[in-house]
Write an enzyme that holds these catalytic residues in place. Structure first.
Site, PDB file in Angstrom:
ATOM      1  CG  ASP A  85      -3.621   4.755  -1.754  1.00 37.82           C
ATOM      2  OD1 ASP A  85      -4.436   5.242  -0.942  1.00 37.82           O
ATOM      3  OD2 ASP A  85      -3.010   3.688  -1.555  1.00 37.82           O
ATOM      4  CG  ASP A 138      -1.754   1.204   1.399  1.00 35.53           C
ATOM      5  OD1 ASP A 138      -2.286   1.433   2.507  1.00 35.53           O
ATOM      6  OD2 ASP A 138      -1.858   1.978   0.418  1.00 35.53           O
TER       7      ASP A 138
HETATM    8  C1  LIG Z   1     -10.683   7.851   1.097  1.00 32.31           C
HETATM    9  C2  LIG Z   1     -11.009   6.425   0.812  1.00 32.31           C
HETATM   10  C3  LIG Z   1     -10.112   5.372   0.664  1.00 32.31           C
HETATM   11  C4  LIG Z   1      -8.668   5.536   0.754  1.00 32.31           C
HETATM   12  O1  LIG Z   1      -7.900   4.612   0.799  1.00 32.31           O
HETATM   13  C5  LIG Z   1     -10.865   4.210   0.403  1.00 32.31           C
HETATM   14  C6  LIG Z   1     -10.390   2.854   0.168  1.00 32.31           C
HETATM   15  N1  LIG Z   1     -10.588   2.191  -0.978  1.00 32.31           N
HETATM   16  N2  LIG Z   1     -10.049   0.955  -0.830  1.00 32.31           N
HETATM   17  C7  LIG Z   1      -9.547   0.886   0.421  1.00 32.31           C
HETATM   18  C8  LIG Z   1      -8.902  -0.141   1.123  1.00 32.31           C
HETATM   19  C9  LIG Z   1      -8.580  -1.480   0.832  1.00 32.31           C
HETATM   20  C10 LIG Z   1      -8.827  -2.182  -0.464  1.00 32.31           C
HETATM   21  N3  LIG Z   1     -10.182  -2.790  -0.373  1.00 32.31           N
HETATM   22  C11 LIG Z   1     -11.221  -2.193  -0.998  1.00 32.31           C
HETATM   23  C12 LIG Z   1     -12.454  -2.826  -0.931  1.00 32.31           C
HETATM   24  C13 LIG Z   1     -13.706  -2.543  -1.460  1.00 32.31           C
HETATM   25  C14 LIG Z   1     -14.029  -1.350  -2.332  1.00 32.31           C
HETATM   26  N4  LIG Z   1     -14.565  -3.516  -1.105  1.00 32.31           N
HETATM   27  C15 LIG Z   1     -15.986  -3.568  -1.460  1.00 32.31           C
HETATM   28  C16 LIG Z   1     -13.946  -4.430  -0.329  1.00 32.31           C
HETATM   29  C17 LIG Z   1     -14.582  -5.634   0.264  1.00 32.31           C
HETATM   30  C18 LIG Z   1     -12.595  -4.019  -0.189  1.00 32.31           C
HETATM   31  C19 LIG Z   1     -11.452  -4.518   0.456  1.00 32.31           C
HETATM   32 CL1  LIG Z   1     -11.475  -5.962   1.363  1.00 32.31          CL
HETATM   33  N5  LIG Z   1     -10.280  -3.909   0.361  1.00 32.31           N
HETATM   34  N6  LIG Z   1      -7.997  -2.013   1.934  1.00 32.31           N
HETATM   35  C20 LIG Z   1      -7.530  -3.403   2.044  1.00 32.31           C
HETATM   36  C21 LIG Z   1      -7.907  -1.072   2.916  1.00 32.31           C
HETATM   37  C22 LIG Z   1      -7.316  -1.274   4.251  1.00 32.31           C
HETATM   38  C23 LIG Z   1      -8.470   0.118   2.438  1.00 32.31           C
HETATM   39  C24 LIG Z   1      -8.687   1.400   2.990  1.00 32.31           C
HETATM   40  N7  LIG Z   1      -9.319   2.379   2.304  1.00 32.31           N
HETATM   41  N8  LIG Z   1      -9.728   2.080   1.061  1.00 32.31           N
HETATM   42  C25 LIG Z   1     -12.196   4.588   0.428  1.00 32.31           C
HETATM   43  C26 LIG Z   1     -13.365   3.679   0.202  1.00 32.31           C
HETATM   44  N9  LIG Z   1     -12.255   5.922   0.661  1.00 32.31           N
HETATM   45  C27 LIG Z   1     -13.486   6.702   0.736  1.00 32.31           C
END
Ligand SMILES: Cc1c(C=O)c(-c2nnc3c4c(C[n+]5cc6c(C)n(C)c(C)c6c(Cl)n5)n(C)c(C)c4cnn23)c(C)n1C
Length: 332
Positions: A221, A36
């Site tokens: 990212d 990441d």
């Molecule tokens: C400001 C921001 C992000 C910035 O980072 C963000 C985001 N977008 N993917 C991830 C992340 C992920 C990747 N990820 C995305 C996933 C989605 C979209 N869905 C439905 C599942 C089940 C996911 C998993 Cl298990 N993992 N991981 C593992 C972590 C710790 C994340 C943290 N944030 N994140 C979102 C949704 N937003 C609003």
């Protein structure tokens, strides 16, 4: 030294996240971790967690590693952009990925993780590739695996070649000429915030015929699935999509899955990168739904624009931590 390791999608239907095999400890324990560039903690599911928080993930058991050493009195706690969180204590141990080995790497062992991590059964933890200033270990913050490995690398770089619905590659210490075409376009990075922040030179909806030369400051990212951009850019894009709405209930732009989608082009210097429509038709909002969630979403509540996997998959990206650091983008 150099290293090379696969970035494997955790789900074969949609590109949610990518995991990479690593080994920790002696004898080596293998875990699949999410590399990441948007964070700087290396943390893992561990034997210190309550069993009900572990649902199929591999765990790291420091007591079974002869080279594990507890970092007395050190703890960590992190919250990610999607609200997920984890915290715990810290060991140093031998860490290896893609043929690279780092002795005495800080390995943050989880004691608690939030529900979304428990339900992400194919992710055993994260490896932060952001700048070490973001590391959350206290009282003394720790270095990322890349910062620890840097001195022994042939070049102080790593590259991301993420792919749509397929395994890509992270390379460390070298730039693989076979992974891209043409030239790499480098732009400066502002390392102060601790992220790989750069300025895109603009965008176009569809091919780059009507390119709008407007600077977009954002982070590259690998840990974020989608792309988060200013409202003006999104309305320009979704105006071209029949039936697209910004849905409060689904938390973002959705549209009928069978709507025609334009591609999206973004600029890096004079170069233009096009995200195919297929990457933007991200996934049905729920299993089997005819409504799809867009791969381009709004950054208006975030305070920062994010070039996540939907954009990174469209390029070969070089994270160059020479001084001053820079990011390179090439076609592939
Ligand atoms: C400001 C921001 C992000 C910035 O980072 C963000 C985001 N977008 N993917 C991830 C992340 C992920 C990747 N990820 C995305 C996933 C989605 C979209 N869905 C439905 C599942 C089940 C996911 C998993 Cl298990 N993992 N991981 C593992 C972590 C710790 C994340 C943290 N944030 N994140 C979102 C949704 N937003 C609003």
């Amino acid at each position: 030294a150099t290293g090379s390791a696969p970035a494997v999608p955790i789900d074969e239907r949609f590109d949610i996240a990518y995991v990479t095999p690593v080994t920790i400890g002696t004898p080596p324990q293998t875990l699949m971790l999410d590399f990441d560039t948007g964070s700087s903690d290396l943390w893992v599911f561990s034997s210190h967690m309550p069993p009900f928080q572990v649902r199929g993930q591999e765990i790291y058991t420091p007591d079974e590693s002869s080279t594990a050493r507890l970092l007395e009195g050190h703890t960590w706690s992190i919250m990610y952009g999607d609200g997920s969180a984890s915290r715990g204590n810290v060991y140093v141990d031998t860490f290896a990925v893609g043929g690279l080995t780092v002795l005495n790497q800080a390995v943050q062992t989880a004691q608690q993780v939030s529900a979304s991590f428990t339900s992400a059964t194919n992710i055993d933890g994260l490896v932060g590739l952001g700048f070490s200033t973001l590391n959350t270990v206290r009282p003394e913050s720790q270095l990322t695996f890349f910062d620890n490995a840097k001195a022994s690398l042939d070049n102080p770089v790593f590259t991301a070649d993420l792919k749509y619905m397929a395994a890509g590659t992270y390379d460390f210490g070298f730039i693989d000429r076979a992974k891209y075409t043409g030239e790499i376009t480098y732009v400066p990075i502002d390392p102060d915030p601790g992220y790989w922040i750069f300025t895109s030179s603009g965008y176009a909806v569809g091919a780059s015929s009507n390119f709008s030369a407007t600077p977009i400051i954002g982070i590259a990212d690998t840990g974020t699935s989608l792309v988060y951009l200013p409202t003006a850019v999104l309305t320009a894009y979704y105006r071209q999509v029949q039936g697209a709405t910004n849905s409060r209930s689904y938390g973002g732009y959705v549209f009928p899955c069978d709507s025609a989608l334009p591609s999206f082009t973004f600029g890096v210097g004079e170069e233009r990168f096009t995200i195919p429509a297929s990457y933007i038709r991200y996934a049905p909002v729920t299993e089997g739904s005819a409504t799809c969630f867009g791969g381009l979403q709004s950054s208006s509540e975030l305070g920062i624009n994010i070039w996540g996997d939907v954009a990174l998959k469209a390029a070969f990206v070089v994270f160059d931590s020479r001084s001053p650091p820079r990011i390179g983008w090439a076609k592939k």
